[in-house]
Design a protein around this motif. Structure first.
Motif, mmCIF file in Angstrom:
data_model
loop_
_atom_site.group_PDB
_atom_site.id
_atom_site.type_symbol
_atom_site.label_atom_id
_atom_site.label_comp_id
_atom_site.label_asym_id
_atom_site.label_seq_id
_atom_site.Cartn_x
_atom_site.Cartn_y
_atom_site.Cartn_z
ATOM 1 N N ASN A 141 -70.676 67.333 -14.007
ATOM 2 C CA ASN A 141 -71.025 67.962 -15.278
ATOM 3 C C ASN A 141 -71.929 69.158 -14.992
ATOM 4 O O ASN A 141 -73.012 69.016 -14.433
ATOM 5 C CB ASN A 141 -71.759 66.950 -16.172
ATOM 6 N N ASP A 142 -71.456 70.362 -15.370
ATOM 7 C CA ASP A 142 -72.224 71.572 -15.059
ATOM 8 C C ASP A 142 -72.973 72.142 -16.264
ATOM 9 O O ASP A 142 -73.249 73.330 -16.326
ATOM 10 C CB ASP A 142 -71.327 72.641 -14.433
ATOM 11 N N THR A 143 -73.318 71.260 -17.214
ATOM 12 C CA THR A 143 -74.155 71.676 -18.338
ATOM 13 C C THR A 143 -75.558 71.998 -17.834
ATOM 14 O O THR A 143 -76.153 71.191 -17.111
ATOM 15 C CB THR A 143 -74.249 70.564 -19.396
ATOM 16 N N PRO A 144 -76.122 73.147 -18.183
ATOM 17 C CA PRO A 144 -77.483 73.469 -17.737
ATOM 18 C C PRO A 144 -78.495 72.440 -18.242
ATOM 19 O O PRO A 144 -78.410 71.982 -19.391
ATOM 20 C CB PRO A 144 -77.745 74.844 -18.361
ATOM 21 N N ILE A 145 -79.440 72.073 -17.376
ATOM 22 C CA ILE A 145 -80.476 71.099 -17.727
ATOM 23 C C ILE A 145 -81.850 71.746 -17.605
ATOM 24 O O ILE A 145 -82.177 72.346 -16.587
ATOM 25 C CB ILE A 145 -80.404 69.858 -16.808
ATOM 26 N N LEU A 146 -82.630 71.611 -18.676
ATOM 27 C CA LEU A 146 -84.020 72.066 -18.689
ATOM 28 C C LEU A 146 -84.908 70.835 -18.694
ATOM 29 O O LEU A 146 -84.879 70.039 -19.626
ATOM 30 C CB LEU A 146 -84.286 72.924 -19.926
ATOM 31 N N MET A 147 -85.690 70.658 -17.617
ATOM 32 C CA MET A 147 -86.564 69.498 -17.499
ATOM 33 C C MET A 147 -87.880 69.756 -18.227
ATOM 34 O O MET A 147 -88.529 70.781 -18.021
ATOM 35 C CB MET A 147 -86.834 69.210 -16.022
ATOM 36 N N LEU A 163 -80.053 79.669 -21.115
ATOM 37 C CA LEU A 163 -79.265 78.677 -20.391
ATOM 38 C C LEU A 163 -77.901 78.445 -21.029
ATOM 39 O O LEU A 163 -76.921 78.157 -20.334
ATOM 40 C CB LEU A 163 -80.026 77.349 -20.326
ATOM 41 N N SER A 164 -77.823 78.585 -22.351
ATOM 42 C CA SER A 164 -76.564 78.325 -23.052
ATOM 43 C C SER A 164 -75.477 79.341 -22.707
ATOM 44 O O SER A 164 -74.295 79.107 -22.960
ATOM 45 C CB SER A 164 -76.789 78.327 -24.572
#
Length: 230
Positions: free
Chosen positions: A73-79, A117-118
């Motif tokens: 899954n290459d959805t951007p993740i913001l921690m 990121l979107s």
């Protein structure tokens, strides 16, 4: 167009504030209160950005992040986390996060980062898959049903771009930029290398096609999907 986001955060008050503010910015935000619920929503929906707290009940943020990446899954993740040490940040990036925001944060900064990121896919996945085709991004190699697919550096870049778009049309311009950047060759080069890529897939009897849709671009599809459109 509204942006679709998932927030995985166990602090209910913070989550309510974030969700309400994002909605005002035309960003639709689902909310999960623990890592297990978050993974279930990720697997059931297509989000453009995932906002992931580090300290979560049932399954922590690092574990969620690793699971997402292991499933291509290459959805951007913001921690989102209160931990601000370099060690913690490195652990987050090693797990597959794309960005890091330390609590407490300004909600306006969160919005800016979500919008940025979107507009892209994550570069943190180790593998891309489409039907029975798999692309190993670390080894820069491809296989179809465990059979190696012979690729040149250029056909590899073409295949990667087509697979990252998950069956959506990719314009000629986007494909050429993905391969050659600003130094563009003559327009016939793309046609030649797409021909080589199609032949490479044919040699392993891949049940896939690269279709040219006039006015839209090129699409990687399963043969069954292609036949249903004819």
């Amino acid at each position: 167009m509204s942006i679709s986001v998932l927030l995985v955060e166990d602090d209910i008050d913070l989550a309510a504030t974030v969700v309400d503010y994002l909605e005002l910015e035309n960003i639709h935000c689902d909310h999960a209160v623990n890592g297990v619920q978050g993974l279930a929503l990720i697997e059931a929906n297509n989000y453009q950005v995932i906002l992931l707290d580090l300290n979560l009940p049932r399954l922590d943020g690092l574990s969620v992040c690793k699971h997402v990446r292991e499933n291509s899954n290459d959805t951007p993740i913001l921690m989102l986390t209160a931990r601000d040490s370099l060690t913690d940040k490195v652990a987050g990036f090693d797990a597959g996060t794309d960005d890091y925001l330390v609590k407490p944060f300004e909600i306006e900064e969160l919005v800016v980062r979500v919008i940025a990121l979107s507009k892209r896919k994550s570069g943190q996945v180790a593998n891309l898959t489409f039907e029975a085709l798999s692309l190993d991004l670390k080894q820069r190699s491809a296989s179809y049903q465990a059979l190696p697919v012979k690729l040149t550096p250029i056909t590899y870049k073409l295949l990667e771009k087509l697979m990252r778009e998950s069956g959506k049309a990719v314009t000629r311009e986007a494909l050429m930029y993905a391969v050659w950047g600003e130094e563009q060759p003559d327009s016939n080069s793309l046609k030649v290398h797409l021909h080589h890529l199609r032949n490479s897939l044919k040699k392993v009897q891949a049940k896939l096609t690269i279709d040219n849709e006039a006015g839209f671009g090129f699409v990687l599809r399963s043969q069954s999907e292609t036949q249903s459109k004819t």
